[in-house]
Design an enzyme around this catalytic site. Structure first.
Site, mmCIF file in Angstrom:
data_model
loop_
_atom_site.group_PDB
_atom_site.id
_atom_site.type_symbol
_atom_site.label_atom_id
_atom_site.label_comp_id
_atom_site.label_asym_id
_atom_site.label_seq_id
_atom_site.Cartn_x
_atom_site.Cartn_y
_atom_site.Cartn_z
ATOM 1 N N ALA A 90 0.839 -1.215 0.000
ATOM 2 C CA ALA A 90 0.000 0.000 0.000
ATOM 3 C C ALA A 90 0.871 1.261 0.000
ATOM 4 O O ALA A 90 1.935 1.262 0.610
ATOM 5 C CB ALA A 90 -0.895 0.002 1.250
ATOM 6 N N PRO A 91 0.445 2.318 -0.686
ATOM 7 C CA PRO A 91 -0.822 2.457 -1.414
ATOM 8 C C PRO A 91 -0.809 1.902 -2.832
ATOM 9 O O PRO A 91 -1.834 1.943 -3.501
ATOM 10 C CB PRO A 91 -1.025 3.972 -1.439
ATOM 11 N N GLY A 146 2.046 2.216 -5.333
ATOM 12 C CA GLY A 146 2.936 2.806 -6.346
ATOM 13 C C GLY A 146 3.711 1.732 -7.099
ATOM 14 O O GLY A 146 3.645 1.639 -8.327
ATOM 15 N N ARG A 188 -5.187 0.495 4.950
ATOM 16 C CA ARG A 188 -4.257 0.745 3.844
ATOM 17 C C ARG A 188 -4.488 -0.264 2.721
ATOM 18 O O ARG A 188 -4.339 0.049 1.539
ATOM 19 C CB ARG A 188 -2.809 0.693 4.340
ATOM 20 N N CYS A 194 13.000 3.769 1.984
ATOM 21 C CA CYS A 194 13.174 5.194 1.660
ATOM 22 C C CYS A 194 13.904 5.848 2.829
ATOM 23 O O CYS A 194 13.492 6.897 3.317
ATOM 24 C CB CYS A 194 11.840 5.854 1.345
HETATM 25 N N1 SAM Z 1 5.266 -0.249 -1.767
HETATM 26 C C1 SAM Z 1 4.397 0.853 -1.435
HETATM 27 C C2 SAM Z 1 4.277 1.766 -2.624
HETATM 28 O O1 SAM Z 1 5.164 1.773 -3.487
HETATM 29 O O2 SAM Z 1 3.263 2.478 -2.739
HETATM 30 C C3 SAM Z 1 4.852 1.584 -0.183
HETATM 31 C C4 SAM Z 1 5.052 0.664 0.978
HETATM 32 S S1 SAM Z 1 5.448 1.457 2.487
HETATM 33 C C5 SAM Z 1 7.078 1.940 2.289
HETATM 34 C C6 SAM Z 1 5.557 0.098 3.592
HETATM 35 C C7 SAM Z 1 4.265 -0.622 3.860
HETATM 36 O O3 SAM Z 1 4.528 -1.708 4.766
HETATM 37 C C8 SAM Z 1 3.198 0.224 4.503
HETATM 38 O O4 SAM Z 1 2.019 0.188 3.740
HETATM 39 C C9 SAM Z 1 2.962 -0.423 5.862
HETATM 40 O O5 SAM Z 1 1.614 -0.391 6.278
HETATM 41 C C10 SAM Z 1 3.420 -1.838 5.636
HETATM 42 N N2 SAM Z 1 3.810 -2.537 6.887
HETATM 43 C C11 SAM Z 1 3.844 -2.036 8.146
HETATM 44 N N3 SAM Z 1 4.218 -2.990 9.007
HETATM 45 C C12 SAM Z 1 4.392 -4.122 8.302
HETATM 46 C C13 SAM Z 1 4.769 -5.437 8.643
HETATM 47 N N4 SAM Z 1 5.048 -5.791 9.899
HETATM 48 N N5 SAM Z 1 4.827 -6.353 7.648
HETATM 49 C C14 SAM Z 1 4.574 -5.991 6.380
HETATM 50 N N6 SAM Z 1 4.233 -4.739 6.014
HETATM 51 C C15 SAM Z 1 4.148 -3.826 6.958
#
Ligand code: SAM
Length: 452
Positions: A109-110, A112, A136, A228
């Protein structure tokens, strides 16, 4: 008054950025560049803007337009994506064959990167876009529907739940939740949430996610690890851990020097760093890692329960009318809803649906009433919707915004009686139904534009 950088962050930044630290901090106080990625399934003409070197469909825009009031944004003609993140396209094209691949995006999420993976996987491939946080995951599902390729399954699972799909995927992407230092320009409020303790917490969580990702990846497959953030603990140190503990190897990606991306190295694995003072984009880190071993015959996990029933002959005949290339598709019923899937990955999609908490898959076609389809929004967004299936009402810009806000309106072009596809400049926006003088706006509430 700009939000100050945490002192411990600037001190630690010297460890990775060295003498460049002051100019990097300056860049992090500047204006973020704006970029979009066009959807080649919906448009042939990404004419505007300057190309992003590492992504075929990426374009920088000179100014930030109002995306919310652009009907093409709501039609899924493009995705607003920070340019550095688009680099995953180069990794996939260089180190794998994404067309027709089984791709898992564990932290999606979201959406990209998941929408980019869907673009690259095509109709014979499959993308499982997973997000552990429910709200999300719902936003992710909306964005995947809007992108409209029809090859994606959205799941809402903890990464550990993928154990049942051991060694199943050709490509697994972990775009990990991280301390977000690379986003300090675009989201200055992230500076206030930063702490050294959180860096350590993120690094540990990333390793747990990476272990699950590794399990899901087939021998010979490709792991894309990205964050990031700038610090080494969440980046090179984790890549070193993948090499040492999991046996990951360098996938052999090369990058032209003129792109301005800095290379580093972790136990023989090349890592790529995007520094905002050297490239046009936000801070980003990525590595492409190969899982050693011979590729075996992919084993499809045993079905656990049957959610999918094949569509009947008469259902298939009605549904076939609504897609451009019905011969490429299979139709199935899940409860009251009918779904369309590309035939090649259909059996894979069924396995996923039976193993995971699935929020969306393929193209939700809609429901049948008296043998006629009441089309779902997902079908309006599908790039291969047959335009002959329903009447079409081209909207002016103002009417398109009325429609997207779910306001009452009388289009300048009167819609036909019954179901109409609302379009803007030829792009499908969604459905509306005319009953006598009334027009029922069927645009989904979850996606409507909320402000004027
Ligand atoms: N890949 C996405 C994009 O390009 O739009 C952005 C991802 S963001 C950097 C990381 C994601 O990992 C978030 O949506 C978050 O909710 C999720 N996340 C949080 N804790 C997590 C966990 N324990 N295991 C897997 N995902 C997790």
């Amino acid at each position: 008054m700009p939000i100050p950088f945490p002192q411990a962050f600037t001190e630690r930044l010297h460890l990775t950025a060295g003498a460049d630290t002051p100019v990097l901090l300056d860049a992090l106080q500047g204006t973020p560049p704006v970029s979009v990625r066009w959807n080649p399934y919906k448009t042939q003409s990404p004419a505007q803007g300057t190309p992003v070197a590492w992504c075929r469909y990426g374009r920088y825009l000179p100014l930030r337009p109002s995306f919310t009031t652009d009907p093409l944004f709501h039609a899924g003609a493009y995705y607003v994506q920070e340019a550095s993140s688009m680099f995953v396209e180069h990794l996939l094209r260089s180190a794998a064959e994404p067309d027709g691949a089984r791709i898992l995006d564990l932290c999606a999420a979201p959406g990209g990167k998941a929408t980019l993976y869907a673009t690259l996987a095509g109709g014979e491939g499959i993308v499982v876009a997973n997000e552990v946080i429910r709200n999300r995951a719902l936003t992710l599902a909306d964005n995947i529907r809007k992108w409209g390729i029809g090859n994606t399954v959205v799941t809402n699972n903890d990464p550990a739940h993928f154990a049942g799909l051991s060694e199943w995927f050709d490509i697994v992407a972990v775009d990990a939740p991280c301390s977000g230092e690379g986003m300090f320009r675009k989201h200055p409020e992230a500076r206030e949430e930063w702490s050294e303790a959180n860096v350590q917490l993120c690094a540990g969580r990333q390793r747990r996610i990476l272990s699950d990702a590794w399990e899901a990846l087939r021998p010979g497959g490709l792991l894309i690890y990205s964050t990031c953030t700038f610090n080494r603990e969440e980046n090179e140190e984790n890549v070193r851990w993948i090499a040492g503990e999991l046996g990951g190897e360098d996938a052999g990606v090369a990058v032209p020097a003129e792109w301005g991306i800095q290379e580093s190295e972790a136990d023989g694995i090349r890592c790529f760093r995007f520094w905002p003072h050297q490239i046009t984009g936000e801070g980003f880190f990525a590595a492409a890692i190969r899982k050693g071993g011979q590729r075996g015959r992919p084993v499809r996990p045993k079905p656990r329960k049957t959610l999918f029933a094949d569509a009947s002959r008469s259902e298939t005949a009605e549904l076939s009318r609504w897609v451009g290339q019905p011969g490429l598709m299979r139709f199935a019923r899940i409860g009251d809803n009918l779904y369309g899937y590309y035939a090649v990955p259909f059996a894979d999609i069924r396995s996923i649906g039976e193993h995971l908490n699935t929020l969306h898959s393929g193209v939700c076609m809609g429901q049948l009433f008296g043998g006629r389809l009441k089309p779902d929004h997902s079908l309006a967004m599908f790039h291969d919707l047959a335009r002959s299936a329903a009447a079409e009402t081209p909207l002016s810009y103002d009417d398109a915004l009325h429609y997207l806000r779910r306001e009452e309106f009388s289009p300048q072009t009167a819609p036909d009686e019954g179901m109409n596809l609302m379009t803007f400049e030829g792009y499908a926006l969604g459905w509306a139904k005319r009953i006598g003088n009334r027009i029922n706006n069927l645009y989904p509430k979850s996606q409507m534009i909320l402000y004027k």
